[in-house]
Design an enzyme around this catalytic site. Sequence first.
Site, PDB file in Angstrom:
ATOM      1  N   SER A   1      17.802 -56.136  -0.721  1.00  0.00           N
ATOM      2  CA  SER A   1      17.382 -55.378   0.288  1.00  0.00           C
ATOM      3  C   SER A   1      15.620 -55.283  -0.145  1.00  0.00           C
ATOM      4  CB  SER A   1      18.058 -54.499   0.688  1.00  0.00           C
ATOM      5  OG  SER A   1      18.582 -54.483   2.070  1.00  0.00           O
TER       6      SER A   1
ATOM      7  N   LYS B   1      12.984 -56.686   1.317  1.00  0.00           N
ATOM      8  CA  LYS B   1      12.607 -55.807   2.642  1.00  0.00           C
ATOM      9  C   LYS B   1      10.531 -55.670   2.282  1.00  0.00           C
ATOM     10  CE  LYS B   1      17.068 -54.701   4.756  1.00  0.00           C
ATOM     11  NZ  LYS B   1      17.784 -53.178   4.864  1.00  0.00           N
TER      12      LYS B   1
ATOM     13  N   TYR C   1      16.063 -65.300   6.818  1.00  0.00           N
ATOM     14  CA  TYR C   1      17.065 -63.520   6.490  1.00  0.00           C
ATOM     15  C   TYR C   1      17.590 -63.643   5.171  1.00  0.00           C
ATOM     16  CZ  TYR C   1      18.260 -58.042   6.562  1.00  0.00           C
ATOM     17  OH  TYR C   1      18.497 -57.152   6.041  1.00  0.00           O
TER      18      TYR C   1
ATOM     19  N   TYR D   1      17.647 -46.160   1.052  1.00  0.00           N
ATOM     20  CA  TYR D   1      19.005 -46.239   1.780  1.00  0.00           C
ATOM     21  C   TYR D   1      19.079 -44.325   2.920  1.00  0.00           C
ATOM     22  CZ  TYR D   1      20.687 -50.561   0.961  1.00  0.00           C
ATOM     23  OH  TYR D   1      20.356 -52.175   0.168  1.00  0.00           O
TER      24      TYR D   1
ATOM     25  N   VAL E   1      22.161 -53.891  -1.956  1.00  0.00           N
ATOM     26  CA  VAL E   1      23.127 -54.005  -2.522  1.00  0.00           C
ATOM     27  C   VAL E   1      23.797 -55.232  -3.074  1.00  0.00           C
ATOM     28  CG1 VAL E   1      23.575 -53.028   0.021  1.00  0.00           C
ATOM     29  CG2 VAL E   1      23.703 -55.769  -0.511  1.00  0.00           C
TER      30      VAL E   1
END
Length: 307
Positions: A65, A68, A192, A243, A261
Amino acid sequence: MVCEYGDQLKKIVENVRPFTLNGKVADYIPALAKADSSTLAVSIYNGQGTCFSAGHETEMFTLQSISKVLTLALALIDHGEEAVFKKVGMEPTGDPYNSITKLESHVSKPLNPMINAGALAVSHLIHGDSTDIRLERLLQLVRKMSGRASVTYNREVAQSEFNTAFLNRSLCYFMRQHGIINEDVDELLDFYTKQCAIEVNCDDLAKIGYVLANGGQDENGVRIIPFEISRLVKTFMVTCGMYNSSGEFAIRVGIPAKSGVSGGIVCAVPNGIGIGIYGPALDEKGNSVAGMKLLEALSSHYELSIF
């Protein structure tokens, strides 16, 4: 402070290493389940040519992540703020990063780019007629920010994620039904999962963090990301980057950060240093347990909080 980094980092890492026992690796992605949960590493880059590192700092891991942050920057470069934020919102969410709940109650528009639905919507915006072109554009950005021309992605991890991306497929189909995305779902997931599988080490992350910290410029003053985009990205890192622990993290650490993660965390101290963390033992929210403690100790010792 340069001498202090060298003297103190190893001590701080060893002091927080026992916290690795309190987490577990991300086994829902089979390839990530192979990580050694006792691993912990940190690098700090101050823009003077040297990364100050401790622990397993040369070990490679995937961005997950953390990517992102980088795809958001690239989408903003490609389209500008107005177009991007028509597809994804700017608000934090108290829900898990992979939740579909808010999509159903917010007319299918993801709340922010740091949750999975938002990141998929952002990835959809990246220019390129194929996964290979999109991925290469993103890799070029990562290579420039990290200063390492050989950065690539881990094919085993990417395939493992693609094969098990059932919930992300659901998010994509929901958004396609409501016009947030309009491309083939498996093509989007191919891009992705490959972007999530881009492979780095702590030094790379620290240098990426440094560029974000310093208005989008590297240590030589070369502009890699526009200043306003780096500002926007850091803001999302503060409000949504950890998160649904982002509020507590802001209080305890107070540094713009984004976790993944795999156990990675990138941090950007505005007008200061970049920090890269790797600790694959995760808490229940998907953040590195020992990595969070390590950043709390670093922030306290070096007074890094922006608040």
